[in-house]
Structures are given as C-alpha cells and as structure tokens.
Scaffold this motif. Structure first.
Motif, PDB file in Angstrom:
ATOM      1  N   THR A  39       0.820  -1.217   0.000  1.00  0.00           N
ATOM      2  CA  THR A  39       0.000   0.000   0.000  1.00  0.00           C
ATOM      3  C   THR A  39       0.857   1.270   0.000  1.00  0.00           C
ATOM      4  OG1 THR A  39      -0.188  -0.070   2.413  1.00  0.00           O
ATOM      5  CG2 THR A  39      -1.940  -1.125   1.142  1.00  0.00           C
ATOM      6  N   HIS A 141     -10.451   4.149  -9.689  1.00  0.00           N
ATOM      7  CA  HIS A 141     -11.041   4.050  -8.350  1.00  0.00           C
ATOM      8  C   HIS A 141     -12.259   3.127  -8.361  1.00  0.00           C
ATOM      9  CE1 HIS A 141      -9.087   7.855  -6.441  1.00  0.00           C
ATOM     10  NE2 HIS A 141      -8.268   7.246  -7.282  1.00  0.00           N
ATOM     11  N   ALA A 142     -13.079   3.247  -9.397  1.00  0.00           N
ATOM     12  CA  ALA A 142     -14.285   2.412  -9.488  1.00  0.00           C
ATOM     13  C   ALA A 142     -13.939   0.932  -9.578  1.00  0.00           C
ATOM     14  CB  ALA A 142     -15.121   2.837 -10.700  1.00  0.00           C
ATOM     15  N   GLY A 144     -11.473  -0.400  -8.021  1.00  0.00           N
ATOM     16  CA  GLY A 144     -10.903  -0.823  -6.753  1.00  0.00           C
ATOM     17  C   GLY A 144      -9.498  -0.326  -6.478  1.00  0.00           C
ATOM     18  N   THR A 146      -8.133   2.246  -5.253  1.00  0.00           N
ATOM     19  CA  THR A 146      -8.725   3.411  -4.584  1.00  0.00           C
ATOM     20  C   THR A 146      -7.738   4.502  -4.211  1.00  0.00           C
ATOM     21  OG1 THR A 146      -8.586   2.109  -2.560  1.00  0.00           O
ATOM     22  CG2 THR A 146     -10.708   2.165  -3.673  1.00  0.00           C
ATOM     23  N   THR A 147      -6.430   4.189  -4.119  1.00  0.00           N
ATOM     24  CA  THR A 147      -5.477   5.243  -3.773  1.00  0.00           C
ATOM     25  C   THR A 147      -4.635   5.694  -4.962  1.00  0.00           C
ATOM     26  OG1 THR A 147      -3.685   3.741  -3.086  1.00  0.00           O
ATOM     27  CG2 THR A 147      -5.320   4.328  -1.420  1.00  0.00           C
ATOM     28  N   GLN A 149      -3.564   7.695  -8.174  1.00  0.00           N
ATOM     29  CA  GLN A 149      -3.872   9.046  -8.640  1.00  0.00           C
ATOM     30  C   GLN A 149      -3.376   9.216 -10.066  1.00  0.00           C
ATOM     31  OE1 GLN A 149      -1.877  11.284  -5.380  1.00  0.00           O
ATOM     32  NE2 GLN A 149      -3.858  12.285  -5.119  1.00  0.00           N
ATOM     33  N   ASP A 172      -2.794  -1.352  -5.839  1.00  0.00           N
ATOM     34  CA  ASP A 172      -3.680  -0.684  -6.798  1.00  0.00           C
ATOM     35  C   ASP A 172      -3.468  -1.222  -8.215  1.00  0.00           C
ATOM     36  OD1 ASP A 172      -5.190   1.072  -5.228  1.00  0.00           O
ATOM     37  OD2 ASP A 172      -3.597   2.556  -5.176  1.00  0.00           O
TER      38      ASP A 172
END
Length: 275
Positions: A39, A141-142, A144, A146-147, A149, A172
């Motif tokens: 992460t 993001h949709a 999954g 989510t972080t 950019q 990600d």
C-alpha cells in the motif's frame, strides 16, 4: 500460504541497500495473496498507462468513441499547473518514431498500441488529452484501485516540480491487472484485446526475465530516475494465471533494479507453480 516466500523476498530486497520495494501477488487459481509494502505509494511512471488504456476501451464499449477513429497528432500540451504550453522531446521518449507523424491523423488504436507496447509518451499525452485524466482516475477508483492518482500526462515539468504526480501502490496496480485478467475491467472482448496488447510489450527485462523462456506475460513497465516498475499477468501452462506487481525506488542503477525484479519474479514463479 506464502509465508516462506515472504521471507525469501524480504531477504532479497534487503540485499539492495536503501531500496524501497512494493510487491503484490495474487494467485487467481486459489485467491491467495501476498503483500510486501503493497500500500506504499510510488510515482507511477509509465504504469499509469494501464488505467488510460482501460478507460479508452470502456469508452469504446460504451459507444462514446471508436478505436479506429483518428485524431490530429500534435506535440503540444498544457501544464495542469497553469495551462502553459509544453512539448515532448523525442530523445527522451522510448518510441521516437511517432514524432514523425505529428501533424497527421492517427487512429486511437495505433496510439494505444504504442502507448503500451513501446511506452510512447507522445501517444499517452494525446490519449489522456482526449479522455481526461479525471475520468481515467475515476475509472481506476471504481475498479478498486482506490489510492491510485492519475492527474496528468507525461513530462509536465511544472506539475512534477509542484509535486503533482501520478501515483500508485503495488496493490492498486494489482487490482487493475486482476480486473483485466478476469474480464472485469471492461467488456470481455475488450479485456481480451487489452491482454493481447500487454503481451506484445517490447520491454521485458524485469518480471519476464525471471520466468521460464516462452512463458506468456501480459504486462506494463515504467521507469524514471532511480524508479523501475512492472505489473504483470503471468500464465503458467495448464493453470489459471497469477498477478505480480513489483514497484521499486531509490535504486539509482536501473540494471540493479531489473536484476532484483527478475529474482523476485523467479522466486514467485517457483512458489506459485512448484516448479
């Protein structure tokens, strides 16, 4: 399931002084995962071209655009900081041949192919300008991631200096590669087409270098100074694939990073396949 493998990988990473490495592994046959600093956020470099491709194919699926439609290729872009113009240097691009087509109309299909297989920065910026970085980011993001950019195209120096970068974690990218592998990133036909493009990747000195010769790998690399990444779907014979993402930074010598990544890939292959 991957406890011995974790120790092996952590030992290998520790052998490169100062290296920061994120690893995400998911076996799509068993569902087992392994996360090492998965992460932690890294500068995405060219791995951000994966969500750009996914958004392009989703728009194609929705009927918003056609891959065989053309756009006028221009080497002129606007900084996300203040809208000031900038252009790309062919000498800094891993696909310099596309610059000869500036001023011509080029299909979205060709731009996407070059963006992935040759990591063309010019193609990437042209596609992002068309799609919108915000839309690409929202799609990631949709799905999954989510972080992650996705803020901009490539070589926007003002944005880089302002710290406005595309970022990702190993997890990600792993989530996006799994969605591609399982036909969830877009339509099944589009996922199949995207995997085929990723399998035509021309830069194979990272994850593929640790695999038995001829092993099919659908993957995307990325590198900037002291940073080298690879995100892959790996297809061992006779079984469902596994997803492996390795992100590295603070390794100034690229060949040292590549050797580390190939070794990680080899260790993962042996743990997953028992070969």
């Amino acid at each position: 399931a991957f406890t011995p493998l974790r120790a092996t990988l952590e030992r290998r990473i520790a052998a490169v002084p100062g290296a920061e490495v994120g690893v995400w592994l998911q076996d799509l046959r068993t569902g087992d995962t392994l996360a090492v600093n998965a992460t932690t956020r890294f500068h995405a470099a060219s791995t951000m071209k994966v969500p750009v491709m996914i958004e392009l194919f989703r728009r194609h699926d929705a009927g918003d655009l056609r891959l065989d439609s053309t756009i006028a290729l221009r080497n002129a872009f606007k900084s996300i900081v203040d809208g000031s113009p900038f252009s790309l240097d062919a000498g800094d691009d891993s696909d310099s041949s596309l610059y000869a087509k500036a001023g011509q109309r080029v299909t979205l299909r060709e731009l996407n192919e070059r963006m992935i297989t040759r990591s063309s920065n010019l193609a990437t910026n042209a596609v992002i300008e068309l799609l919108g970085a915000g839309r690409v980011d929202a799609t990631a993001h949709a799905l999954g991631a989510t972080t992650m950019q996705v803020r901009r195209g490539v070589e926007d120096t003002k944005a880089f200096n302002a710290g406005l970068n595309n970022t990702t974690s190993a997890r990600d990218l792993g989530v996006l590669m799994t969605a591609l592998a399982q036909d969830k990133a877009a339509s099944a036909a589009s996922c199949d087409a995207m995997r085929a493009i990723l399998r035509r990747q021309e830069f194979n000195d990272e994850i593929p270098a640790g695999l038995p010769p001829g092993t099919p790998v659908a993957h995307k690399t990325g590198w900037i100074t002291a940073t080298t990444h690879d995100a892959a779907i790996i297809y061992p014979p006779g079984r469902l694939p596994y997803v492996l993402v390795v992100l590295t930074r603070a390794i100034p010598a690229r060949d040292v990073a590549q050797t580390l990544m190939a070794d990680i890939s080899r260790d993962v292959w042996q743990a997953v396949t028992g070969r």
